[in-house]
Design a protein around this motif. Structure first.
Motif, PDB file in Angstrom:
ATOM      1  N   GLU A  68       6.895 -18.628  41.708  1.00 39.14           N
ATOM      2  CA  GLU A  68       6.797 -17.285  42.460  1.00 39.14           C
ATOM      3  C   GLU A  68       7.448 -16.467  41.867  1.00 39.14           C
ATOM      4  OE1 GLU A  68       4.718 -16.751  45.654  1.00 39.14           O
ATOM      5  OE2 GLU A  68       3.953 -18.323  44.491  1.00 39.14           O
ATOM      6  N   PHE A  69       8.831 -16.515  41.730  1.00 36.38           N
ATOM      7  CA  PHE A  69       9.497 -15.265  40.802  1.00 36.38           C
ATOM      8  C   PHE A  69       8.954 -15.019  39.381  1.00 36.38           C
ATOM      9  CE2 PHE A  69      13.250 -13.885  39.001  1.00 36.38           C
ATOM     10  CZ  PHE A  69      14.089 -12.938  39.852  1.00 36.38           C
ATOM     11  N   THR A  99      12.931 -13.836  46.278  1.00 37.49           N
ATOM     12  CA  THR A  99      11.642 -13.529  45.604  1.00 37.49           C
ATOM     13  C   THR A  99      10.910 -12.763  46.802  1.00 37.49           C
ATOM     14  OG1 THR A  99      11.368 -15.407  44.302  1.00 37.49           O
ATOM     15  CG2 THR A  99       9.549 -14.292  44.688  1.00 37.49           C
TER      16      THR A  99
END
Length: 562
Positions: free
Chosen positions: A112-113, A198
């Protein structure tokens, strides 16, 4: 797809550590599996058959309970509270596999990051980030110098992908040692933390608050960095827009939304214990102030230096006849036991004093976060809160150094000076974990891992930031200068080599290993404390000398085109 492949490779590597050394934390978590599975909830925080009592927040206790439902299929005997130090092959396999499986939470957070930074091209927050390198670094452990040499060559041809190269190559070295050999569930915990970061950077504030509340209820040590979340959420979500802070810009709806989400998580976690009237008992387990100022293994912080100075002064006073030997407890602070004690020469420190010191030292960082309210300032403040709590907190564990290093890596592509401090802090922080591993096999492994990851990180930084001495007159001492570091910093890092030699062979050759068994640990903590304090001061000064570039993400130092 690349992240999935690297996660698969990392998982295969971790499987090799299943038969490795196990610390007391292995028995700690086996006991917690037994407690949560075999006893009613009202006895979870009262059970004392083992010395390793349940002292994590209730949400982690429920996590242990869920795992215990699967543990019984491997070996039901591990779930008996009376089976102290039980470690059948099936038990070892299950507990190792439980760590490996839950690490996929971390891989998801890394993905995700990575997608966030690639999509927004947020070079200033660490390039293309943590995940690829974290996973990638695991393979580096196995193939040693062959992979290292290959990476350095390929690095010059990767172009934009070079931003992967630094993040986890270094940070996961410590996480790997601590999680898979020393046995901890740091993967899932740092995964939740990274996921919350995030979501904050995506301005999905409610989700960020939810995940951080979950994190706090899984492991309360993360309360160290909670002020960064509180200030950033209050300033950016509760006070809306770029208007001056006032009642008119305050959103009661947003505030109540955040409060409801956080209250829901805490209610689900602590609610059952509040209902049965055990909240004070739970809190006494979570915050055991009677355990003493420093941990059995001194974390490399300010109190290690403070206690070390007290020990030296007490020894000198006894030798000079100024203090009676009977008034100085034997190994009062270096006996390797968790206990309360009083300083002999310096004033003893109370828990309240450390709390006040932490808050005072943290205020400037929180003030600047309130004023700047940017993603970069948020990341910086996480690092500074972790630094401050680690240095001045009460009974700090050595593993808390990872709370500094992991978010600190998010800053290394922003500025050459952030990268410089990261190199120092990561090297010193990882070295400070060495005493956790002491068997012959792990002694060799930890040295090789630190050497190869350090060499790799320094070489990568040198390539990225085009490090040269320029037109400076080169002296004989400059041959000892490490990339990005000045001479004093270089000599300090190189000083870890003679320290390690003395701790491993020197104490044995001098015949003092049996008389002073904790001397290597003491020297490691004191030496590393100097480096950690230096990095904290430098990071504080650097962070607020870069305010003009806070939201831009621009790199202020030229990089070599690869």
């Amino acid at each position: 797809m690349a992240v999935c492949i690297l996660a698969a490779v990392a998982t295969c590597v971790k499987l090799l550590f299943i038969p490795a050394y196990r610390s007391t934390d292995f028995e700690v978590h086996r006991n917690w599996l037994a407690i949560t599975h075999s006893l009613p909830i009202k006895k979870w925080y009262l059970e004392e058959t083992s010395e390793w009592t349940l002292d994590y927040p209730p949400l982690f206790a429920w996590f242990e309970y869920i795992m215990s439902l699967f543990a019984g299929h491997f070996d039901p005997a591990m779930l008996e509270v009376s089976n102290l130090n039980y470690a059948s092959s099936q038990t070892v396999l299950f507990q190792r596999m439980s760590v490996i499986v839950t690490d996929f939470v971390y891989y998801f957070a890394v993905k995700e990051f990575h997608l966030l930074t690639r999509g927004q091209k947020m070079e200033g927050l660490g390039g293309i980030v943590v995940s690829i390198l974290l996973i990638f670094n695991v393979g580096l452990f196995i193939v040693d110098h062959i992979l290292l040499s290959w990476i350095v060559v390929v690095l010059r041809r990767l172009g934009p992908l070079v931003d992967f190269t630094l993040f986890d190559v270094y940070s996961t070295h410590a996480t790997m040692i601590y999680t898979y050999i020393h046995f901890q569930y740091n993967g899932i915990l740092f995964g939740i933390m990274l996921l919350s970061v995030t979501r904050m950077l995506q301005e999905r504030f409610v989700e960020s608050a939810f995940w951080f509340a979950v994190l706090l209820n899984m492991k309360h040590i993360f309360i160290y960095v909670a002020p960064a979340w509180f200030i950033h959420l209050l300033r950016n979500f509760c006070f809306q827009g770029n208007k001056p802070v006032s009642l008119t810009s305050f959103s009661l709806h947003n505030f109540l939304t955040l409060a409801s989400v956080v209250a829901l998580v805490f209610g689900a976690s602590f609610g059952p214990f509040i209902y049965i009237g055990q909240l004070p008992q739970v809190l006494s387990r979570l915050f055991p102030f009677k355990r003493g100022l420093v941990h059995a293994y001194w974390a490399p912080n300010f109190w290690a230096l403070y206690s070390g100075v007290d020990k030296i002064l007490a020894t000198a006073a006894v030798s000079a006849g100024l203090v009676n030997q009977s008034s100085v407890p034997m190994a009062s602070m270096t006996g390797g036991m968790v206990q309360e004690y009083n300083h002999v020469m310096l004033p003893s420190v109370a828990p309240l004093s450390t709390m006040i010191l932490v808050l005072v030292a943290m205020v400037p960082a929180l003030f600047f976060l309130w004023e700047q309210k940017t993603a970069a300032a948020f990341t910086r403040t996480i690092v500074l809160c972790a630094f401050t709590s680690f240095l001045f907190g009460w009974h700090v564990h050595e593993k808390a150094v990872l709370m500094i290093i992991i978010p600190m890596t998010l800053m290394i592509m922003r500025d050459k000076q952030y990268a410089r401090l990261y190199l120092i802090m990561a090297t010193v922080g990882f070295y400070s974990l060495f005493p956790l591993l002491f068997s012959p096999f792990e002694n060799v492994l930890k040295v090789l891992l630190l050497l190869q990851s350090s060499i790799f990180a320094f070489l990568c930084m040198e390539v990225i930031y085009s490090y040269t001495l320029g037109d400076m007159k080169i002296t004989s001492l400059d041959h000892f200068r490490l990339p990005l570091l000045n001479l004093p910093e270089s000599f300090y890092i190189l000083g870890l080599i003679p320290l390690g030699v003395f701790n491993s062979a020197g104490v044995w050759l001098l015949g003092i290993s049996s008389r002073l068994p904790f001397l290597p640990l003491l020297l490691t903590s004191l030496y590393c404390s100097v480096g950690v304090i230096y990095c904290w001061v430098e990071f504080y000064v650097l962070s607020y000398s870069r305010t003009s570039a806070t939201g831009s993400g621009d790199i202020r130092h030229k990089r070599k085109k690869l």
